[in-house]
Design an enzyme around this catalytic site. Structure first.
Site, PDB file in Angstrom:
ATOM      1  N   THR A  60       0.714  -1.213  -0.016  1.00 11.74           N
ATOM      2  CA  THR A  60       0.049   0.076   0.001  1.00 11.74           C
ATOM      3  C   THR A  60       0.973   1.312   0.090  1.00 11.74           C
ATOM      4  O   THR A  60       0.287   2.293   0.163  1.00 11.74           O
ATOM      5  CB  THR A  60      -1.017  -0.062   1.116  1.00 11.74           C
ATOM      6  OG1 THR A  60      -0.135  -0.285   2.307  1.00 11.74           O
ATOM      7  CG2 THR A  60      -2.104  -1.039   0.999  1.00 11.74           C
ATOM      8  N   TYR A 123       1.552   1.537  -8.122  1.00 11.27           N
ATOM      9  CA  TYR A 123       0.496   1.102  -7.266  1.00 11.27           C
ATOM     10  C   TYR A 123      -0.800   0.745  -7.930  1.00 11.27           C
ATOM     11  O   TYR A 123      -1.420  -0.354  -7.897  1.00 11.27           O
ATOM     12  CB  TYR A 123       0.290   2.038  -6.019  1.00 11.27           C
ATOM     13  CG  TYR A 123      -1.121   1.639  -5.187  1.00 11.27           C
ATOM     14  CD1 TYR A 123      -0.745   0.774  -4.334  1.00 11.27           C
ATOM     15  CD2 TYR A 123      -2.139   2.524  -5.058  1.00 11.27           C
ATOM     16  CE1 TYR A 123      -1.883   0.270  -3.330  1.00 11.27           C
ATOM     17  CE2 TYR A 123      -3.282   2.275  -4.359  1.00 11.27           C
ATOM     18  CZ  TYR A 123      -2.967   1.030  -3.504  1.00 11.27           C
ATOM     19  OH  TYR A 123      -4.030   0.738  -2.697  1.00 11.27           O
ATOM     20  N   LYS A 127      -2.521  -2.842  -8.803  1.00  7.30           N
ATOM     21  CA  LYS A 127      -3.890  -3.013  -8.238  1.00  7.30           C
ATOM     22  C   LYS A 127      -4.647  -3.685  -9.328  1.00  7.30           C
ATOM     23  O   LYS A 127      -5.681  -4.787  -9.260  1.00  7.30           O
ATOM     24  CB  LYS A 127      -4.376  -2.066  -7.489  1.00  7.30           C
ATOM     25  CG  LYS A 127      -3.634  -1.656  -6.087  1.00  7.30           C
ATOM     26  CD  LYS A 127      -3.853  -2.827  -5.220  1.00  7.30           C
ATOM     27  CE  LYS A 127      -5.042  -2.896  -4.383  1.00  7.30           C
ATOM     28  NZ  LYS A 127      -5.237  -3.825  -3.182  1.00  7.30           N
ATOM     29  N   TRP A 148      -9.461   6.466   0.178  1.00  3.31           N
ATOM     30  CA  TRP A 148      -8.981   7.393   0.946  1.00  3.31           C
ATOM     31  C   TRP A 148      -9.323   6.817   2.436  1.00  3.31           C
ATOM     32  O   TRP A 148     -10.123   7.366   3.273  1.00  3.31           O
ATOM     33  CB  TRP A 148      -9.806   8.837   0.913  1.00  3.31           C
ATOM     34  CG  TRP A 148      -9.561   9.539  -0.320  1.00  3.31           C
ATOM     35  CD1 TRP A 148      -8.852   9.082  -1.428  1.00  3.31           C
ATOM     36  CD2 TRP A 148      -9.708  10.948  -0.291  1.00  3.31           C
ATOM     37  NE1 TRP A 148      -8.833  10.084  -2.415  1.00  3.31           N
ATOM     38  CE2 TRP A 148      -9.236  11.369  -1.632  1.00  3.31           C
ATOM     39  CE3 TRP A 148     -10.536  11.846   0.512  1.00  3.31           C
ATOM     40  CZ2 TRP A 148      -9.646  12.480  -2.237  1.00  3.31           C
ATOM     41  CZ3 TRP A 148     -10.471  13.183   0.001  1.00  3.31           C
ATOM     42  CH2 TRP A 148      -9.902  13.373  -1.409  1.00  3.31           C
TER      43      TRP A 148
HETATM   44  N1  LIG Z   1      -5.287   2.823   2.730  1.00  6.38           N
HETATM   45  C1  LIG Z   1      -5.765   3.561   1.772  1.00  6.38           C
HETATM   46  O1  LIG Z   1      -6.124   4.561   1.567  1.00  6.38           O
HETATM   47  C2  LIG Z   1      -6.470   2.547   0.788  1.00  6.38           C
HETATM   48  C3  LIG Z   1      -7.297   3.236  -0.325  1.00  6.38           C
HETATM   49  C4  LIG Z   1      -7.813   2.262  -1.384  1.00  6.38           C
HETATM   50  C5  LIG Z   1      -7.585   1.079  -1.344  1.00  6.38           C
HETATM   51  N2  LIG Z   1      -6.964   0.530  -0.198  1.00  6.38           N
HETATM   52  C6  LIG Z   1      -6.760  -0.995  -0.492  1.00  6.38           C
HETATM   53  O2  LIG Z   1      -7.376  -1.433   1.008  1.00  6.38           O
HETATM   54  C7  LIG Z   1      -6.611  -2.680   1.235  1.00  6.38           C
HETATM   55  C8  LIG Z   1      -6.315  -2.539   2.802  1.00  6.38           C
HETATM   56  O3  LIG Z   1      -5.476  -1.419   3.025  1.00  6.38           O
HETATM   57  P1  LIG Z   1      -4.830  -1.090   4.355  1.00  6.38           P
HETATM   58  O4  LIG Z   1      -4.360   0.392   4.380  1.00  6.38           O
HETATM   59  O5  LIG Z   1      -5.411  -1.575   5.422  1.00  6.38           O
HETATM   60  O6  LIG Z   1      -3.434  -2.108   4.026  1.00  6.38           O
HETATM   61  P2  LIG Z   1      -2.411  -2.185   5.231  1.00  6.38           P
HETATM   62  O7  LIG Z   1      -2.469  -1.537   6.613  1.00  6.38           O
HETATM   63  O8  LIG Z   1      -0.937  -1.754   4.710  1.00  6.38           O
HETATM   64  O9  LIG Z   1      -2.079  -3.624   5.544  1.00  6.38           O
HETATM   65  C9  LIG Z   1      -1.758  -4.569   4.712  1.00  6.38           C
HETATM   66  C10 LIG Z   1      -1.225  -5.922   5.404  1.00  6.38           C
HETATM   67  O10 LIG Z   1      -0.793  -6.847   4.515  1.00  6.38           O
HETATM   68  C11 LIG Z   1       0.288  -7.364   5.069  1.00  6.38           C
HETATM   69  N3  LIG Z   1       1.228  -8.164   4.413  1.00  6.38           N
HETATM   70  C12 LIG Z   1       2.212  -7.647   3.497  1.00  6.38           C
HETATM   71  N4  LIG Z   1       2.841  -8.693   2.917  1.00  6.38           N
HETATM   72  C13 LIG Z   1       1.964  -9.878   3.011  1.00  6.38           C
HETATM   73  C14 LIG Z   1       2.205 -11.058   2.661  1.00  6.38           C
HETATM   74  N5  LIG Z   1       3.267 -11.346   1.956  1.00  6.38           N
HETATM   75  N6  LIG Z   1       1.579 -11.999   3.027  1.00  6.38           N
HETATM   76  C15 LIG Z   1       0.379 -11.749   3.910  1.00  6.38           C
HETATM   77  N7  LIG Z   1       0.207 -10.344   4.141  1.00  6.38           N
HETATM   78  C16 LIG Z   1       0.961  -9.388   3.798  1.00  6.38           C
HETATM   79  C17 LIG Z   1       0.992  -6.283   5.952  1.00  6.38           C
HETATM   80  O11 LIG Z   1       1.727  -6.839   6.759  1.00  6.38           O
HETATM   81  P3  LIG Z   1       3.050  -6.276   7.228  1.00  6.38           P
HETATM   82  O12 LIG Z   1       2.913  -4.914   7.789  1.00  6.38           O
HETATM   83  O13 LIG Z   1       4.036  -7.164   7.897  1.00  6.38           O
HETATM   84  O14 LIG Z   1       3.966  -5.928   5.852  1.00  6.38           O
HETATM   85  C18 LIG Z   1      -0.084  -5.657   6.411  1.00  6.38           C
HETATM   86  O15 LIG Z   1      -0.688  -5.982   7.412  1.00  6.38           O
HETATM   87  C19 LIG Z   1      -5.581  -2.996   0.461  1.00  6.38           C
HETATM   88  O16 LIG Z   1      -5.873  -3.675  -0.674  1.00  6.38           O
HETATM   89  C20 LIG Z   1      -5.304  -1.545  -0.264  1.00  6.38           C
HETATM   90  O17 LIG Z   1      -4.675  -1.618  -1.595  1.00  6.38           O
HETATM   91  C21 LIG Z   1      -6.216   1.189   0.701  1.00  6.38           C
END
Ligand SMILES: NC(=O)c1ccc[n+]([C@@H]2O[C@H](COP(=O)([O-])OP(=O)(O)OC[C@H]3O[C@@H](n4cnc5c(N)ncnc54)[C@H](OP(=O)(O)O)[C@@H]3O)[C@@H](O)[C@H]2O)c1
Length: 298
Positions: A60, A123, A127, A148
């Site tokens: 992310t 990114y 995706k 967001w």
């Molecule tokens: N944040 C935003 O604003 C946003 C916006 C639009 C869409 N999204 C989407 O929403 C979803 C959730 O986002 P988020 O912000 O909650 O993400 P996040 O907090 O970055 O969490 C991602 C998780 O994936 C884990 N991970 C990394 N590598 C891995 C692997 N090889 N196997 C299994 N797990 C692994 C990470 O662990 P580590 O910390 O140990 O690496 C982390 O716990 C994602 O698909 C993202 O693309 C997010």
């Protein structure tokens, strides 16, 4: 048994909390069972009576992705392909999370699910590849594109803003990118609803859904509201902090951001029979909750 992959991330933590509150049995894994390793995923699922898979794991770091292309691609495209393949093999539905960054930001009205995708950074590109990979591996999928995101257990704009407001005389926030903030609770409730309907034997049309809170604002508008509600709740103690608008050009970043990324939520609301919350109400829920983490604004 629902399997939450990425259960330690910001959204994953919220999904686990929501399922727990609704007495739905689930298991969670994160980097301990890497989505890059199909055999490890399959080994974990063996003998566990998995009935649903939800993937919240991803790469992310939007700016870092520009220089870590292969790592981003592995996590955002290859990983989801592995999970989709396994979901198909197990015969279970798969919910995956995608992003508004699959679009280029040139639209001027809310973007529907079938609008052409055209990512403008690594990114978004990876995706988008993940979305395609999933649709190639299984039919029984739900891809929820969101935007967001902020949640109680992760680094995010709301915590960052409150911290900055309390430690500076002024903050500058971009006023030329439009979108909608989304409380992780909103997305977790949609996931819960899909799981619940399917568990009751109701059919829910597979495919892509746009899921954010309701509204159309800029990051500057969001910051102003965080300030107003933050002051009201006693979280922003520096009442004199000025919140000023600026242009994206003033803060160049390695990855370009879409200028307009408001998603059209008609399909998800109609399909699930729900009304998504307004972004201001979601922010209020975030700030007033006991789950608000005061450590993150120090
Ligand atoms: N944040 C935003 O604003 C946003 C916006 C639009 C869409 N999204 C989407 O929403 C979803 C959730 O986002 P988020 O912000 O909650 O993400 P996040 O907090 O970055 O969490 C991602 C998780 O994936 C884990 N991970 C990394 N590598 C891995 C692997 N090889 N196997 C299994 N797990 C692994 C990470 O662990 P580590 O910390 O140990 O690496 C982390 O716990 C994602 O698909 C993202 O693309 C997010």
């Amino acid at each position: 048994m629902v399997w939450i992959i990425g259960n330690k991330g910001m959204l994953g933590t919220q999904v686990c909390r929501t399922l727990s509150e609704n007495k739905i049995d689930f298991l969670g894994t994160d980097s301990d069972v890497s989505i890059l390793d199909y055999t490890a995923l399959e080994g974990f699922a063996a003998g566990k009576k998995i009935s649903f898979i939800v993937n919240c794991a991803a790469y992310t770091a939007v700016d870092k992705a520009e220089s870590e292309t292969e790592k981003a691609r592995a996590l955002n495209a290859d990983g989801p392909r592995n999970i989709a393949r396994l979901a198909k093999k197990l015969g279970v539905p798969f919910i995956h999370i995608s992003t508004d960054y699959v679009f280029d930001g040139t639209a001027s009205s809310p973007i529907s699910e079938d609008a052409p995708i055209k990512p403008i950074g690594v990114y978004g590109e990876t995706k988008a590849e993940g979305e395609k990979a999933i649709s190639e591996e299984t039919d029984d999928f739900y891809i929820l594109r969101t935007a967001w995101l902020y949640g109680w257990s992760g680094k995010n704009f709301v915590y960052t803003m409150i911290r900055a407001m309390n430690s500076h005389d002024s903050v500058k926030v971009v006023n030329d990118q439009k979108g909608t903030p989304t409380n992780c609770v909103t997305l977790a409730n949609v996931i819960l609803r899909i799981i619940g309907k399917r568990a009751e034997g109701e059919s829910v049309q597979n495919g892509i859904y746009h899921v954010t809170d309701l509204g159309e604002i800029t990051w500057f508008d969001f910051a102003k509201e965080i300030f107003a509600q933050g002051v009201e709740r006693g979280l922003v103690t520096n009442r004199g902090c000025a919140v000023n608008p600026c242009a994206t050009e003033e803060y160049p970043t390695p990855a370009k951001r879409p200028a307009y990324s408001v998603l059209d939520k008609t399909k998800v609301q109609r399909t699930l029979g729900i009304t998504l919350p307004d972004w201001k109400d979601s922010l209020a829920e975030f700030l007033r909750s006991e789950s608000f983490d005061n450590e993150r604004i120090r």
